[in-house]
Design an enzyme around this catalytic site. Structure first.
Site, short mmCIF file in Angstrom:
data_model
loop_
_atom_site.label_atom_id
_atom_site.label_comp_id
_atom_site.label_asym_id
_atom_site.label_seq_id
_atom_site.Cartn_x
_atom_site.Cartn_y
_atom_site.Cartn_z
N GLY A 256 9.72 1.96 3.02
CA GLY A 256 10.44 0.78 3.49
C GLY A 256 9.54 -0.26 4.12
N ASP A 257 10.10 -1.43 4.33
CA ASP A 257 9.49 -2.53 5.09
C ASP A 257 10.67 -3.44 5.44
OD1 ASP A 257 6.57 -3.66 5.76
OD2 ASP A 257 7.78 -5.38 5.20
N ASN B 184 13.85 -2.11 12.49
CA ASN B 184 13.37 -0.73 12.64
C ASN B 184 12.20 -0.62 13.63
OD1 ASN B 184 11.07 1.26 11.42
ND2 ASN B 184 13.07 2.23 11.47
N SER C 195 4.55 8.66 7.08
CA SER C 195 4.87 8.76 5.65
C SER C 195 3.95 9.77 4.97
CB SER C 195 4.70 7.40 4.96
OG SER C 195 5.82 6.59 5.16
N THR D 198 6.86 3.89 13.41
CA THR D 198 6.07 2.67 13.56
C THR D 198 6.16 2.15 14.99
OG1 THR D 198 6.58 2.18 11.26
CG2 THR D 198 5.56 0.43 12.54
N LYS E 20 -0.21 3.55 -1.43
CA LYS E 20 0.84 3.86 -0.45
C LYS E 20 1.14 2.60 0.32
CE LYS E 20 3.64 6.55 1.76
NZ LYS E 20 4.69 5.57 1.39
N LYS F 281 -5.51 -0.15 6.94
CA LYS F 281 -4.61 0.59 7.82
C LYS F 281 -4.55 2.05 7.40
CE LYS F 281 -0.54 -1.29 8.22
NZ LYS F 281 0.90 -1.64 8.07
N LYS G 193 1.59 -2.39 -1.98
CA LYS G 193 2.79 -2.97 -1.36
C LYS G 193 3.65 -3.54 -2.46
CE LYS G 193 4.51 -3.72 2.78
NZ LYS G 193 4.28 -2.97 4.04
N GLN H 65 -2.86 -3.03 4.04
CA GLN H 65 -2.51 -1.61 3.93
C GLN H 65 -3.72 -0.74 3.59
OE1 GLN H 65 1.24 -1.32 4.05
NE2 GLN H 65 0.68 0.68 4.87
P1 NDP Z 1 13.52 -4.84 9.54
O1 NDP Z 1 14.06 -5.47 8.31
O2 NDP Z 1 14.11 -3.57 10.01
O3 NDP Z 1 13.57 -5.87 10.76
C1 NDP Z 1 12.91 -7.09 10.69
C2 NDP Z 1 13.18 -7.86 11.98
O4 NDP Z 1 12.35 -8.99 12.00
C3 NDP Z 1 14.60 -8.36 12.06
O5 NDP Z 1 14.99 -8.45 13.42
C4 NDP Z 1 14.48 -9.73 11.43
O6 NDP Z 1 15.50 -10.66 11.82
C5 NDP Z 1 13.13 -10.19 11.92
N1 NDP Z 1 12.56 -11.11 10.93
C6 NDP Z 1 12.26 -10.81 9.64
N2 NDP Z 1 11.79 -11.89 9.00
C7 NDP Z 1 11.81 -12.87 9.90
C8 NDP Z 1 11.44 -14.22 9.84
N3 NDP Z 1 10.97 -14.79 8.71
N4 NDP Z 1 11.58 -14.96 10.97
C9 NDP Z 1 12.05 -14.40 12.11
N5 NDP Z 1 12.42 -13.11 12.22
C10 NDP Z 1 12.30 -12.37 11.13
O7 NDP Z 1 11.96 -4.67 9.25
P2 NDP Z 1 10.91 -3.72 10.00
O8 NDP Z 1 11.27 -3.55 11.42
O9 NDP Z 1 10.72 -2.52 9.16
O10 NDP Z 1 9.57 -4.57 9.87
C11 NDP Z 1 9.15 -5.48 10.87
C12 NDP Z 1 7.66 -5.75 10.73
O11 NDP Z 1 6.94 -4.52 10.87
C13 NDP Z 1 7.21 -6.33 9.39
O12 NDP Z 1 6.11 -7.18 9.60
C14 NDP Z 1 6.75 -5.09 8.63
O13 NDP Z 1 5.83 -5.43 7.60
C15 NDP Z 1 6.09 -4.32 9.75
N6 NDP Z 1 5.91 -2.89 9.55
C16 NDP Z 1 6.96 -2.08 9.24
C17 NDP Z 1 6.78 -0.73 9.09
C18 NDP Z 1 7.91 0.19 8.83
O14 NDP Z 1 7.68 1.41 8.81
N7 NDP Z 1 9.14 -0.27 8.64
C19 NDP Z 1 5.44 -0.13 9.20
C20 NDP Z 1 4.41 -1.05 9.62
C21 NDP Z 1 4.66 -2.38 9.76
P3 NDP Z 1 16.68 -11.02 10.79
O15 NDP Z 1 17.49 -9.78 10.67
O16 NDP Z 1 17.38 -12.15 11.43
O17 NDP Z 1 16.01 -11.39 9.51
O1 2IT Z 2 3.48 -1.84 6.61
C1 2IT Z 2 3.59 -0.60 6.56
O2 2IT Z 2 2.69 0.15 6.92
C2 2IT Z 2 4.86 -0.04 6.10
N1 2IT Z 2 5.79 -0.80 5.82
C3 2IT Z 2 5.03 1.44 5.94
C4 2IT Z 2 4.42 1.92 4.66
C5 2IT Z 2 4.69 3.35 4.30
O3 2IT Z 2 4.31 3.72 3.20
O4 2IT Z 2 5.26 4.10 5.10
#
Ligand code: NDP
Ligand code: 2IT
Length: 449
Positions: free
Chosen positions: A168-169, A244, A381, A213, A93, A117, A129, A114
């Site tokens: 998603g991520d 997100n 999830s 998240t 997952k 976590k 992943k 993961q």
């Molecule tokens: P999104 O794509 O929705 O948003 C990512 C954000 O981070 C954007 O504002 C983006 O800016 C910025 N960003 C991404 N890459 C870079 C970079 N190299 N340098 C600077 N800014 C950056 O992703 P999420 O919000 O889903 O994910 C954000 C983090 O949270 C990640 O580390 C992800 O692994 C983690 N995460 C996500 C989960 C989820 O459920 N979605 C669960 C647990 C962890 P820009 O648009 O300019 O690229």
């Molecule tokens: O980093 C993470 O935990 C995620 N992007 C969410 C993973 C999931 O299966 O919901």
């Protein structure tokens, strides 16, 4: 961070040798190994069964070509990945990341994180992943759809509700999950809702998954605050990113009485002393898919935009890195400490560099590592999988209460485990050890596989 003892050092050296050039994976592995000294001392059976060495080697790694045609009629070629890291506790997952920086080392670090976590959630999910070096920025909906369809045309044979369940991520949200699910359904001729999570509410998605998240990270911080008889009320908070995780972290901080005064994207950051206007931010990022610089044009006087630079220069009580790996370095940590920041919780995966983590520990900053603080997304999830399996859907409030209880449980387990292994107050040690012990015990029970 303390150094590694000799046995663990050998394992780390092996990880580096066998995964050459994969710096992020080395970093993630080292961070976990650093916490395991007291565990291997107490439990020699883990070493005897080579549990840690097996844990560092993914069960399966899939790399594939993703060809697709852009709007100009040009053939594009990307690379797709799925690393199925560990299935001791349940089906693999973990999310899919679409970002140009993606390569095997990033997916491996994320898959490794993961495992622990997912164990911490207490729910039956293994760790994996995936993703691609595809860059969604500036692509039309049609291009995104064709890319997702091509990606799934290979991925479908490796996943399934009992095998591997992506979500998603970065760069993958509800729109992409829809296109991916549509192609999976078409190829397999199965309405197998539980094969992907983060689906839309009309077609098998769960309430609160979108918010989970960010909300979960803030619930975790609320638990830290409670241990100090404190609350979010009146706190100044800085959040990095505006995707997100960041958006729903901001929402929950505001609901709990805190003020988020800055957020960012990869272009720069905005400071809004009156507090971030969340309706404006959601419209800008979720609907228009614009840049954070445009926030200031719409908001007017109270906000300013800083191109480039570090959002961590903005003084705050609580910092929530919610963008990407290694976005908060030693210099940033020193600035936060100097400005009186007392809590840093990772909404993103591994956003703080090892130097930053060490500096914060020395300064007495409460540090909540991502594998604990951002586990609410994957936990919800797993709740989506439960609802799919029972062909049910739960109300928002009920699901949010489940999420809050899970985050409380993770917090308390980190605290208790850190106490038990002689590092009171150390959430990083608590999270690493509690997650590890649960997976390691399952691996011991399942034999050498
Ligand atoms: P999104 O794509 O929705 O948003 C990512 C954000 O981070 C954007 O504002 C983006 O800016 C910025 N960003 C991404 N890459 C870079 C970079 N190299 N340098 C600077 N800014 C950056 O992703 P999420 O919000 O889903 O994910 C954000 C983090 O949270 C990640 O580390 C992800 O692994 C983690 N995460 C996500 C989960 C989820 O459920 N979605 C669960 C647990 C962890 P820009 O648009 O300019 O690229
Ligand atoms: O980093 C993470 O935990 C995620 N992007 C969410 C993973 C999931 O299966 O919901």
């Amino acid at each position: 961070m303390p150094g590694l003892d000799e046995k663990l050092h050998d394992i780390y050296d092996e990880v580096v040798r066998r995964n050459a050039g994969e710096a992020e994976f080395h970093q993630a592995a080292r961070e976990v190994l650093t916490s395991l000294g007291p565990v291997v001392a107490k439990h020699p059976e883990y070493a005897d069964a080579a549990v840690i060495r097996r844990l560092c080697e993914p069960e399966r790694q899939i790399i594939f070509r993703v060809p697709w045609v852009d709007d100009a009629g040009t053939v594009q070629v990307n690379r797709g990945f799925r690393v199925e890291f560990n299935s001791a506790l349940g089906p693999y997952k973990g999310g899919l990341r679409f970002h140009p920086s993606v390569y095997l080392g990033i997916i491996k670090f994320l898959g490794f994180e993961q495992i622990f976590k997912n164990a911490l959630t207490g729910l039956p999910i293994g760790g994996g992943k995936g993703g691609s070096d595809f860059d969604p920025k500036g692509r039309s909906d049609g291009e995104i759809m064709r890319f997702c369809q091509s990606f799934m045309t290979e991925l479908y044979r490796h996943i399934g509700e009992h095998t591997d369940v992506p979500a998603g991520d970065i760069g993958v949200g509800g729109r992409e999950i829809g296109f991916l699910f549509g192609q999976y359904k078409r190829i397999t001729n199965r309405y197998e809702s539980g094969v992907l999570t983060g689906k839309g509410l009309a077609w098998g998605g769960s309430q609160v998954r979108t918010e989970a998240t960010g909300y979960g990270t803030v619930f975790f911080v609320e638990e830290i605050l409670k241990t100090r008889d404190d609350s979010f009320d009146g706190k100044q908070v800085v959040v990095s990113g505006s995707g997100n995780v960041a958006i729903y972290a901001i929402e929950k901080v505001q609901q709990l009485g805190g003020t988020v005064i800055a957020c960012s994207d990869s272009g720069g950051y905005v400071v809004d002393e009156k507090g971030v206007d969340l309706d404006l931010l959601k419209d800008l990022k979720e609907v228009r898919r614009g840049r954070i610089s445009e926030y200031v044009e719409a908001r007017g006087d109270s906000a300013r935009y800083v191109e480039g630079g570090s959002v961590w220069d903005v003084p705050c009580d609580i910092a929530l890195p919610c963008a990407t790996q290694n976005e908060l370095n030693g210099t940033d940590a020193a600035t936060l400490v100097r400005n009186g920041c007392g809590i840093v919780a990772e909404g993103a995966n591994m956003p703080c560099t090892p130097e930053a983590v060490q500096l914060m520990a020395e300064a007495g900053v409460a540090f909540a590592p991502g594998k604990a603080a951002n586990a609410g997304g994957v936990a919800t999830s797993a709740l989506e999988m439960q609802q799919n399996a029972s062909r049910d859907s739960w109300a928002f409030d009920h699901t949010e209460q489940r999420l809050a209880a899970i985050m409380r449980g993770i917090h308390d387990r980190c605290v208790e485990t850190a106490d038990e292994y002689g590092s009171p107050g150390d959430y990083l040690a608590g999270a690493n050890i509690a997650g590890f012990v649960q997976v390691a015990d399952a691996m011991l029970a399942l034999g050498v596989i």
